[in-house]
Design an enzyme around this catalytic site. Structure first.
Site, PDB file in Angstrom:
ATOM      1  N   CYS A   1      94.515  -3.652  40.309  1.00 24.30           N
ATOM      2  CA  CYS A   1      93.741  -4.639  41.060  1.00 24.30           C
ATOM      3  C   CYS A   1      94.010  -4.527  42.561  1.00 24.30           C
ATOM      4  CB  CYS A   1      94.087  -6.048  40.590  1.00 24.30           C
ATOM      5  SG  CYS A   1      93.569  -6.408  38.901  1.00 24.30           S
TER       6      CYS A   1
ATOM      7  N   HIS B   1      99.928  -3.259  36.364  1.00 18.20           N
ATOM      8  CA  HIS B   1      99.941  -4.426  37.245  1.00 18.20           C
ATOM      9  C   HIS B   1     100.190  -4.013  38.691  1.00 18.20           C
ATOM     10  CE1 HIS B   1      99.441  -7.969  34.815  1.00 18.20           C
ATOM     11  NE2 HIS B   1     100.399  -7.637  33.974  1.00 18.20           N
TER      12      HIS B   1
ATOM     13  N   ARG C   1      89.003  -3.132  42.270  1.00 18.11           N
ATOM     14  CA  ARG C   1      89.899  -2.163  41.664  1.00 18.11           C
ATOM     15  C   ARG C   1      90.222  -1.046  42.660  1.00 18.11           C
ATOM     16  NH1 ARG C   1      89.877  -5.931  39.258  1.00 18.11           N
ATOM     17  NH2 ARG C   1      89.363  -6.344  37.076  1.00 18.11           N
TER      18      ARG C   1
END
Length: 258
Positions: A240, A166, A249
């Site tokens: 991300c 994350h 990305r």
């Protein structure tokens, strides 16, 4: 003729209809604002606290387990064939709900899905996080773990050891990997030993479906000037970008040095 005495009748103040509508609307707006604020606090603060606590607990559990037991004999794996595509449709988004299931393998060769089996340490950004197989949101990434893409190489082995994490919320272990520069050290500890990689290239932005970045010999399909042309032992970090978005990305590549 008697004088009439005026009668004064007291009534409670009653707002006119427009004023009442405005008052109710204001209350609704304030209520919605409070609810949204609570949701933001939950996403940006509380999920981080929960995930970081779980990840820290898992790291400590692995360290205690490894200290109390001898290293398991490593199983030699055949190096991946150059150009063999990884069985994924896109570079994982931590926001994706789908669980990427790997091909069936004997349990003696690999830990079970979602089970943490390694510890990732990046001194430059102060990161210490457990590594688990799979890039499922609920089972891996939302727990503050770093997830290994299915069917990518094991740590220290020839091929591409490719990871996802994350960028924001749920522990956000990869929030600051954009700060990594060539020459920065990355360590991966397993039961058997610790491996060290050195950052070599950073691809600041590419498309979610740029699966070339996690191939055994990683090379961007969108920006072919980024990546490699020869087999080796690579480490890939993906997350991300930009922050609080899953539109693109960010990719960091490192090479094994020991």
């Amino acid at each position: 003729m008697r004088d009439r005495v005026p009668v004064v009748v007291q009534t409670r103040g009653v707002r006119s209809t427009p004023a009442r509508v405005l008052w109710v609307g204001a209350e609704a707006v304030i209520t919605c604002g409070v609810v949204l604020l609570l949701l933001v606090v939950h996403q940006l603060w509380w999920t981080n606290q929960q995930a970081r606590a779980q990840a820290t607990q898992q790291v400590r559990a692995l360290e205690r387990e490894w200290e109390g037991s001898p290293p398991a004999p490593s199983v030699e794996e055949s190096p991946p064939v150059e150009g063999t595509p990884a069985p994924v449709e896109s570079v994982a988004s931590p926001e994706a709900e789908a669980e990427a299931e790997p091909a069936a393998t004997p349990s003696s060769r690999r830990p079970p899905l979602s089970s943490a089996y390694a510890i990732l340490r990046i001194p430059r950004i102060g990161l210490t996080a457990p590594v688990a197989r799979g890039v499922g949101k609920r089972s891996v990434l939302d727990r503050g773990y770093v997830g290994q893409y299915p069917d990518t190489a094991a740590p220290g082995r020839p091929g591409n050891f490719a990871l996802a994490g994350h960028r924001n919320t749920h522990g956000e272990p990869f929030r600051y990997i954009n700060r990594l520069r060539p020459g920065d050290r990355i360590r991966v500890q397993t039961r058997e030993r610790e491996y060290e990689y050195v950052v070599d290239q950073v691809l600041a932005q590419t498309a979610p479906r740029d699966t070339g970045v996690i191939q055994p010999v990683p090379r961007s399909l969108v920006k072919p000037s980024y990546g490699y042309s020869a087999p080796g032992s690579y480490l890939t970090l993906t997350t991300c970008t930009p922050e609080f978005s899953s539109a693109y990305r960010l990719v960091v590549w490192a090479k094994l040095v020991r």
